[in-house]
Write a protein that holds these residues in place. Structure first.
Motif, PDB file in Angstrom:
ATOM      1  N   ASP A 106       3.909 -19.812   0.655  1.00 53.69           N
ATOM      2  CA  ASP A 106       4.083 -18.444   1.143  1.00 53.69           C
ATOM      3  C   ASP A 106       2.978 -17.570   0.544  1.00 53.69           C
ATOM      4  N   THR A 107       2.914 -16.325   0.990  1.00 51.71           N
ATOM      5  CA  THR A 107       2.068 -15.347   0.323  1.00 51.71           C
ATOM      6  C   THR A 107       3.017 -14.410  -0.413  1.00 51.71           C
ATOM      7  N   TYR A 108       2.700 -14.135  -1.683  1.00 55.46           N
ATOM      8  CA  TYR A 108       3.670 -13.485  -2.561  1.00 55.46           C
ATOM      9  C   TYR A 108       2.976 -12.543  -3.542  1.00 55.46           C
ATOM     10  N   GLY A 109       3.646 -11.447  -3.848  1.00 52.51           N
ATOM     11  CA  GLY A 109       3.167 -10.536  -4.874  1.00 52.51           C
ATOM     12  C   GLY A 109       4.303  -9.659  -5.363  1.00 52.51           C
ATOM     13  N   GLN A 110       4.022  -8.847  -6.375  1.00 52.34           N
ATOM     14  CA  GLN A 110       5.021  -7.940  -6.939  1.00 52.34           C
ATOM     15  C   GLN A 110       4.410  -6.562  -7.129  1.00 52.34           C
ATOM     16  N   VAL A 111       5.198  -5.547  -6.812  1.00 56.63           N
ATOM     17  CA  VAL A 111       4.785  -4.168  -7.028  1.00 56.63           C
ATOM     18  C   VAL A 111       5.973  -3.407  -7.613  1.00 56.63           C
ATOM     19  N   ARG A 112       5.694  -2.565  -8.597  1.00 50.57           N
ATOM     20  CA  ARG A 112       6.740  -1.714  -9.186  1.00 50.57           C
ATOM     21  C   ARG A 112       6.549  -0.322  -8.607  1.00 50.57           C
ATOM     22  N   ASP A 113       7.592   0.216  -7.993  1.00 46.90           N
ATOM     23  CA  ASP A 113       7.447   1.538  -7.379  1.00 46.90           C
ATOM     24  C   ASP A 113       7.461   2.641  -8.433  1.00 46.90           C
ATOM     25  N   ASN A 114       7.209   3.852  -8.004  1.00 47.84           N
ATOM     26  CA  ASN A 114       7.115   4.973  -8.946  1.00 47.84           C
ATOM     27  C   ASN A 114       8.469   5.361  -9.548  1.00 47.84           C
ATOM     28  N   GLU A 140       0.836  -1.211   0.000  1.00 44.71           N
ATOM     29  CA  GLU A 140       0.000   0.000   0.000  1.00 44.71           C
ATOM     30  C   GLU A 140       0.869   1.259   0.000  1.00 44.71           C
ATOM     31  N   THR A 141       1.969   1.229   0.717  1.00 48.12           N
ATOM     32  CA  THR A 141       2.884   2.379   0.734  1.00 48.12           C
ATOM     33  C   THR A 141       3.422   2.644  -0.672  1.00 48.12           C
ATOM     34  N   PHE A 142       3.814   1.588  -1.360  1.00 46.37           N
ATOM     35  CA  PHE A 142       4.322   1.747  -2.729  1.00 46.37           C
ATOM     36  C   PHE A 142       3.234   2.253  -3.673  1.00 46.37           C
ATOM     37  N   THR A 143       2.058   1.674  -3.607  1.00 45.12           N
ATOM     38  CA  THR A 143       1.002   2.071  -4.546  1.00 45.12           C
ATOM     39  C   THR A 143       0.461   3.463  -4.241  1.00 45.12           C
ATOM     40  N   ALA A 144       0.408   3.845  -2.970  1.00 43.84           N
ATOM     41  CA  ALA A 144      -0.060   5.182  -2.606  1.00 43.84           C
ATOM     42  C   ALA A 144       0.874   6.261  -3.149  1.00 43.84           C
ATOM     43  N   ALA A 145       2.145   5.902  -3.355  1.00 43.89           N
ATOM     44  CA  ALA A 145       3.128   6.851  -3.886  1.00 43.89           C
ATOM     45  C   ALA A 145       3.228   6.788  -5.405  1.00 43.89           C
ATOM     46  N   GLY A 146       2.345   6.021  -6.048  1.00 45.92           N
ATOM     47  CA  GLY A 146       2.358   5.962  -7.504  1.00 45.92           C
ATOM     48  C   GLY A 146       2.833   4.648  -8.084  1.00 45.92           C
ATOM     49  N   TRP A 199       9.603  -4.661  -6.816  1.00 43.79           N
ATOM     50  CA  TRP A 199       9.715  -5.237  -5.471  1.00 43.79           C
ATOM     51  C   TRP A 199       8.915  -6.524  -5.429  1.00 43.79           C
ATOM     52  N   GLN A 200       9.563  -7.600  -5.057  1.00 44.41           N
ATOM     53  CA  GLN A 200       8.879  -8.845  -4.771  1.00 44.41           C
ATOM     54  C   GLN A 200       8.596  -8.824  -3.271  1.00 44.41           C
ATOM     55  N   VAL A 201       7.357  -9.085  -2.893  1.00 47.40           N
ATOM     56  CA  VAL A 201       6.970  -9.044  -1.478  1.00 47.40           C
ATOM     57  C   VAL A 201       6.543 -10.438  -1.073  1.00 47.40           C
ATOM     58  N   LEU A 202       7.139 -10.931   0.009  1.00 47.58           N
ATOM     59  CA  LEU A 202       6.941 -12.311   0.424  1.00 47.58           C
ATOM     60  C   LEU A 202       6.724 -12.394   1.935  1.00 47.58           C
ATOM     61  N   THR A 203       5.706 -13.155   2.336  1.00 46.03           N
ATOM     62  CA  THR A 203       5.528 -13.507   3.734  1.00 46.03           C
ATOM     63  C   THR A 203       5.662 -15.031   3.805  1.00 46.03           C
ATOM     64  N   THR A 253       2.703   0.502  -8.982  1.00 42.63           N
ATOM     65  CA  THR A 253       1.665  -0.321  -9.598  1.00 42.63           C
ATOM     66  C   THR A 253       1.833  -1.787  -9.208  1.00 42.63           C
ATOM     67  N   ILE A 254       0.710  -2.448  -9.001  1.00 41.67           N
ATOM     68  CA  ILE A 254       0.724  -3.874  -8.710  1.00 41.67           C
ATOM     69  C   ILE A 254       1.059  -4.611 -10.005  1.00 41.67           C
ATOM     70  N   GLU A 255       2.083  -5.440  -9.965  1.00 44.01           N
ATOM     71  CA  GLU A 255       2.460  -6.243 -11.120  1.00 44.01           C
ATOM     72  C   GLU A 255       1.916  -7.664 -10.985  1.00 44.01           C
ATOM     73  N   LEU A 256       1.833  -8.151  -9.753  1.00 44.95           N
ATOM     74  CA  LEU A 256       1.280  -9.463  -9.453  1.00 44.95           C
ATOM     75  C   LEU A 256       0.600  -9.342  -8.096  1.00 44.95           C
ATOM     76  N   PRO A 257      -0.699  -9.639  -8.013  1.00 42.80           N
ATOM     77  CA  PRO A 257      -1.411  -9.474  -6.744  1.00 42.80           C
ATOM     78  C   PRO A 257      -0.790 -10.304  -5.621  1.00 42.80           C
TER      79      PRO A 257
END
Length: 140
Positions: free
Chosen positions: A119-127, A99-105, A132-136, A107-111
């Motif tokens: 694991d829980t996994y997704g990708q976001v491209r910052d502005n 949310e911090t990345f998307t709020a700054a512009g 960024w690959q995000v993994l829990t 975009t979600i690349e992979l939900p």
């Protein structure tokens, strides 16, 4: 042997802004060295005085180095060949990071969803164009 490593990103003139943004998320100490006041004699191109020669973010949750690329043909940070993996302890922490990345512009690349490997996994491209690959781990 004493050895340490850190990713280094060459930004197209946005290093100071990108590194300050990353510090706001990951904490740590940010040092920014600009070309202003440096001798650039012998450089093939002349950087502007506000161009960042080197920046380092250390001591927080991210150890990163960066600098402004100089010249007429600046590279893009948009590339599928590199990314930064951010691992969180909980799904809510990961969702807050995304949310911090998307709020700054960004975009979600992979939900951010449960992954087949557990694991829980997704990708976001910052502005700034960085993926960024995000993994829990173990959360799915």
């Amino acid at each position: 042997m004493s050895l340490s490593t850190a990713p280094y990103i060459s930004f197209p003139g946005t290093t100071a802004e990108a590194m300050a943004f990353y510090q706001s998320i990951f904490g740590g100490e940010l040092e920014v060295l600009r070309y202003d006041g440096m001798s650039t004699e012998g450089f093939p191109v002349q950087p502007g005085p506000d161009a960042v020669a080197h920046a380092s973010l250390t001591g927080g949750a991210l150890d990163l180095r960066a600098g402004d690329e100089i010249g007429d043909d600046l590279p893009s940070t948009l590339s599928p060949v590199y990314s930064i993996l951010a691992m969180t302890d909980t799904v809510p922490e990961a969702e807050a990071l995304i949310e911090t990345f998307t709020a700054a512009g960004g975009t979600i690349e992979l939900p951010f969803l449960p992954a087949p490997w557990g694991d829980t996994y997704g990708q976001v491209r910052d502005n700034f164009g960085v993926m960024w690959q995000v993994l829990t781990p173990g959360s799915a």
